[in-house]
Design a protein around this motif. Structure first.
Motif, PDB file in Angstrom:
ATOM      1  N   PRO A 100     -50.988 -51.702  23.007  1.00 37.36           N
ATOM      2  CA  PRO A 100     -49.519 -51.708  22.973  1.00 37.36           C
ATOM      3  C   PRO A 100     -48.952 -50.608  22.075  1.00 37.36           C
ATOM      4  N   ARG A 113     -49.149 -47.475  23.909  1.00 38.62           N
ATOM      5  CA  ARG A 113     -48.170 -47.435  24.994  1.00 38.62           C
ATOM      6  C   ARG A 113     -46.781 -47.117  24.459  1.00 38.62           C
ATOM      7  N   ARG A 114     -46.510 -47.520  23.205  1.00 32.39           N
ATOM      8  CA  ARG A 114     -45.218 -47.154  22.617  1.00 32.39           C
ATOM      9  C   ARG A 114     -45.156 -45.655  22.387  1.00 32.39           C
ATOM     10  N   PHE A 115     -46.320 -45.095  21.967  1.00 33.02           N
ATOM     11  CA  PHE A 115     -46.346 -43.653  21.687  1.00 33.02           C
ATOM     12  C   PHE A 115     -46.300 -42.848  22.986  1.00 33.02           C
ATOM     13  N   ALA A 116     -47.117 -43.230  23.961  1.00 40.99           N
ATOM     14  CA  ALA A 116     -47.173 -42.514  25.240  1.00 40.99           C
ATOM     15  C   ALA A 116     -46.985 -43.533  26.354  1.00 40.99           C
ATOM     16  N   PRO A 117     -45.750 -43.842  26.723  1.00 40.67           N
ATOM     17  CA  PRO A 117     -45.507 -44.896  27.718  1.00 40.67           C
ATOM     18  C   PRO A 117     -46.027 -44.523  29.100  1.00 40.67           C
ATOM     19  N   ASP A 118     -46.175 -45.544  29.951  1.00 37.93           N
ATOM     20  CA  ASP A 118     -46.787 -45.338  31.262  1.00 37.93           C
ATOM     21  C   ASP A 118     -46.007 -44.371  32.137  1.00 37.93           C
ATOM     22  N   TRP A 119     -44.666 -44.503  32.096  1.00 40.25           N
ATOM     23  CA  TRP A 119     -43.885 -43.621  32.981  1.00 40.25           C
ATOM     24  C   TRP A 119     -44.112 -42.168  32.614  1.00 40.25           C
ATOM     25  N   LEU A 120     -44.223 -41.906  31.279  1.00 38.87           N
ATOM     26  CA  LEU A 120     -44.432 -40.527  30.841  1.00 38.87           C
ATOM     27  C   LEU A 120     -45.772 -40.002  31.360  1.00 38.87           C
ATOM     28  N   GLU A 140     -47.610 -41.139  33.863  1.00 41.50           N
ATOM     29  CA  GLU A 140     -47.670 -40.995  35.314  1.00 41.50           C
ATOM     30  C   GLU A 140     -46.928 -39.755  35.780  1.00 41.50           C
ATOM     31  N   LYS A 187     -54.242 -42.068  31.803  1.00 42.31           N
ATOM     32  CA  LYS A 187     -53.895 -43.108  32.768  1.00 42.31           C
ATOM     33  C   LYS A 187     -55.126 -43.933  33.129  1.00 42.31           C
ATOM     34  N   TYR A 234     -55.917 -46.222  30.241  1.00 43.86           N
ATOM     35  CA  TYR A 234     -54.942 -47.323  30.197  1.00 43.86           C
ATOM     36  C   TYR A 234     -55.276 -48.368  31.255  1.00 43.86           C
TER      37      TYR A 234
END
Lengths: 143, 172
Positions: free
Chosen positions: A57, A60-67, A69, A128, A131
């Motif tokens: 988590p 994911r805050r540092f490098a979120p999924d949308w970024l 992808e 990705k 993750y």
């Protein structure tokens, strides 16, 4: 997330240098060993290191999924964009000569952006995939 | 020679070992030995890739995958004689193929006489980049690298597509 104090402190100390090394490998690739592919992997490794120590988590805050992808696609687009840009300026696809007034400068500029594209896609894909694997583990734990 | 011997030892260890965690660690060791061998061959760029991808990234991914499975290799149901035969035949064919290769570091080998003189001689003048590996990769062979990047992109997209569908099925 690990409670090991030594690991956490060392990780915090090391990660900036790993990221810096990734940038060095990226931009010094013209002169020494390295380039976009290696730099992308090293940058992704820094984030994965962070994820292993501080938990998924936090990463994911540092490098979120949308970024991440969008990074996967953005790198290829940057690479292809350099090619298309060359066509628009009157060269062939992926001709770098036309990117600047001087052909050598055009080459340097083209190589720079192409390497940037490679680095973005590679680090995006590596992160990705990590993750995905690590996230499955967490999904199963939550059941 | 020492390196190659160590790599052979590690390979035997990988085959003999039943604990998958140990196999992953041995794989990482193998990659580092490979990277060292590549440094000895003056292929620093490839060595860097091997160390970061082979030893670093694949080890992490395999360990993450190992978390999802059991840690021990299951005994095969049948004796894998046919795969063994296929592996031996292909290995023999590859060894036979190496006989036809030019001798190591032979300056008259076909690969050194075709485009290499131009790359080595004119790269700095034509591209302004001192590292020939970078100039070949990104400029002379730009199309190939574009293809490579697309392959990486496609692989990532494939993994996303595969793993994401599973998760949605679970929710149902």
């Amino acid at each position: 997330m690990t409670r090991d104090l030594v690991l956490r402190v060392l990780g915090k100390l090391l990660i900036p240098f790993v990221l810096l090394f990734a940038l060095y490998v990226q931009f010094h690739g013209d002169f020494g060993p390295g380039g976009g592919f290696q730099a992308g992997v090293i940058a992704a490794a820094a984030v994965i290191f962070y994820a292993i120590i501080f938990g998924l988590p936090a990463a994911r805050r540092f490098a979120p999924d949308w970024l991440i992808e969008s990074m996967v696609a953005l790198g290829v687009l940057v690479y292809g964009g350099v090619g298309v840009f060359g066509v628009l300026l009157g060269g062939n696809f992926l001709d770098y000569f036309v990117l600047a007034h001087n052909t050598v400068h055009g080459q340097e500029r083209g190589i720079f952006w192409v390497e940037v594209g490679v680095a973005i896609t590679v680090s995006g894909v590596m992160l990705k995939v990590f993750y995905m694997f690590a996230g499955r583990q967490r999904d199963r734990d939550e059941e | 020679m020492t390196l190659l011997t160590m790599m052979a030892v590690v390979t035997v260890a990988i085959v003999a070992q039943r604990n998958l965690f140990a196999v992953v660690v041995f794989g990482s060791i193998y990659s580092f030995l490979m990277a060292t061998a590549l440094v000895a061959l003056d292929a620093v760029d490839v060595a860097m890739t091997e160390a970061s991808v082979g030893a670093g990234m694949s080890t992490v991914l395999l360990l993450a995958a190992l978390h999802l499975t059991r840690g021990d290799e299951v005994k095969p149901l049948r004796r894998p004689l046919l795969p063994m035969l296929v592996a031996v035949v292909i290995g023999a064919a590859l060894v036979y193929g190496t006989i036809g290769l030019p001798a190591f570091s032979d300056p008259q080998a076909a690969i050194h006489t075709h485009v290499v003189p131009r790359y080595l001689g004119d790269s700095l003048r034509e591209t302004g980049v001192p590292n020939v590996v970078t100039s070949v990769l990104a400029s002379y062979r730009g199309y190939d690298t574009l293809g490579e990047t697309t392959v990486v992109f496609t692989a990532g997209a494939g993994v996303i597509a595969l793993l994401r569908r599973r998760r949605r099925e679970k929710k149902k």
